[in-house]
Scaffold this active site. Structure first.
Site, PDB file in Angstrom:
ATOM      1  N   HIS A   1     -38.399 -53.664 -14.508  1.00 18.18           N
ATOM      2  CA  HIS A   1     -39.311 -54.707 -14.946  1.00 18.18           C
ATOM      3  C   HIS A   1     -39.085 -55.042 -16.414  1.00 18.18           C
ATOM      4  O   HIS A   1     -38.435 -54.296 -17.144  1.00 18.18           O
ATOM      5  CB  HIS A   1     -40.772 -54.279 -14.752  1.00 18.18           C
ATOM      6  CG  HIS A   1     -41.236 -54.355 -13.328  1.00 18.18           C
ATOM      7  ND1 HIS A   1     -40.904 -53.402 -12.394  1.00 18.18           N
ATOM      8  CD2 HIS A   1     -42.008 -55.271 -12.682  1.00 18.18           C
ATOM      9  CE1 HIS A   1     -41.450 -53.728 -11.231  1.00 18.18           C
ATOM     10  NE2 HIS A   1     -42.125 -54.859 -11.382  1.00 18.18           N
TER      11      HIS A   1
ATOM     12  N   LYS B   1     -44.374 -54.692 -19.406  1.00 20.26           N
ATOM     13  CA  LYS B   1     -45.181 -54.091 -18.333  1.00 20.26           C
ATOM     14  C   LYS B   1     -45.744 -52.771 -18.820  1.00 20.26           C
ATOM     15  O   LYS B   1     -45.009 -51.909 -19.304  1.00 20.26           O
ATOM     16  CB  LYS B   1     -44.336 -53.889 -17.078  1.00 20.26           C
ATOM     17  CG  LYS B   1     -45.127 -53.344 -15.890  1.00 20.26           C
ATOM     18  CD  LYS B   1     -44.302 -53.362 -14.632  1.00 20.26           C
ATOM     19  CE  LYS B   1     -45.059 -52.752 -13.457  1.00 20.26           C
ATOM     20  NZ  LYS B   1     -46.339 -53.445 -13.180  1.00 20.26           N
TER      21      LYS B   1
END
Length: 275
Positions: free
Chosen positions: A164, A168
């Site tokens: 990601h 995040k």
């Protein structure tokens, strides 16, 4: 016949990457109406959501007061829904507040613990309010997970790599955790040890679930959301992978969840439960 009222929707976390996309999708859905947008940025308070996000004016002002937005939503015709794309530190209290006000939460924020999920499920049951906790709104991810469940019947070794963007906040991702949970539902132990392993650096082998599934998390700028599920056996490697190139891919799942949460009287976990 009286036309059914549009679903009144509040987006909590409306200035985040996912929140912005949700606002756009809800504002253009024929059966929904955006009635509130919550942002922690006090400078946006009172400004038109559409103008701030580069859309046409929506005549919906930003607010930094979630509870006031929930109350306002309950005064609209139709059953109200709040879509939460906020932060793991606040999502639990957000969902509890929504249930208390009779607003059905669709939760895209990950990071809820098993204990928090259980508590929210019990609270939703008592209130007879539907709650949809969706770690990933992508139809492609659901298909990947279903393929993984089939593969797990034939492979004893599996590891998950999730990648990601570096903004995040939680790791592993909710999608990776959910995938491991789905594989574990059959009660099969994975990755029987072949040697006595030693980590020269703590965490080198990733995190491990009670069922022996390893999860590795990567956080880098340039990524959005990606996951690989690797199954290994002597002489072969079976890889399932899902890549995201645009957050718009999640919006059909968001809109579906808003519609499907209305008749529910309890908490459901995962988009697959709504399809």
């Amino acid at each position: 016949m009286t036309a059914q009222a549009p679903i009144p929707v509040v987006v909590n976390g409306a200035t985040g990457k996912m929140g912005r996309e949700a606002v756009k999708a809800i504002a253009t859905a024929n059966d929904m109406t955006l009635v509130g947008a919550v942002s922690r940025n006090p400078e946006l308070n009172g400004q038109d959501v559409g103008e701030v996000l580069g859309l046409a004016p929506l005549e919906v002002p930003f607010s930094n007061d979630l509870q006031a937005s929930l109350v306002m939503a309950t005064q609209e015709r139709g059953l109200p829904v709040v879509v939460d794309f906020t932060h793991p530190d606040v999502v639990y209290e957000n969902v509890r507040a929504a249930i208390a006000y009779g607003v059905r939460p669709v939760v895209g924020t990950t990071g809820l613990s098993a204990e928090q999920l259980q508590d929210l499920a019990e609270f939703a049951d008592k209130a007879s309010i539907g709650v949809a906790v969706i770690p990933n709104f992508s139809i492609g991810v659901v298909l990947m997970q279903q393929a993984a469940i089939q593969a797990s019947q034939y492979f004893d070794h599996v590891e998950i790599i999730e990648m990601h963007h570096n903004q995040k906040a939680d790791a592993p991702s909710g999608t990776a955790v959910q995938t491991a949970q789905m594989l574990a539902e059959f009660g099969k132990p994975f990755n029987p040890p072949q040697v006595e392993e030693t980590e020269k650096m703590p965490g080198a082998r990733g995190s491990v679930t009670p069922d022996g599934i390893r999860i590795h998390s990567v956080r880098l700028p340039g990524l959005i959301a990606h996951q690989e599920i690797l199954f290994g056996a002597p002489g072969q490697l079976y890889t399932l992978r899902h890549d995201t190139s645009d957050r718009a891919c999640y919006m059909p799942g968001v809109l579906l969840s808003i519609r499907k949460v209305l008749p529910l009287k309890s908490l459901v976990y995962g988009l697959d439960k709504l399809l």
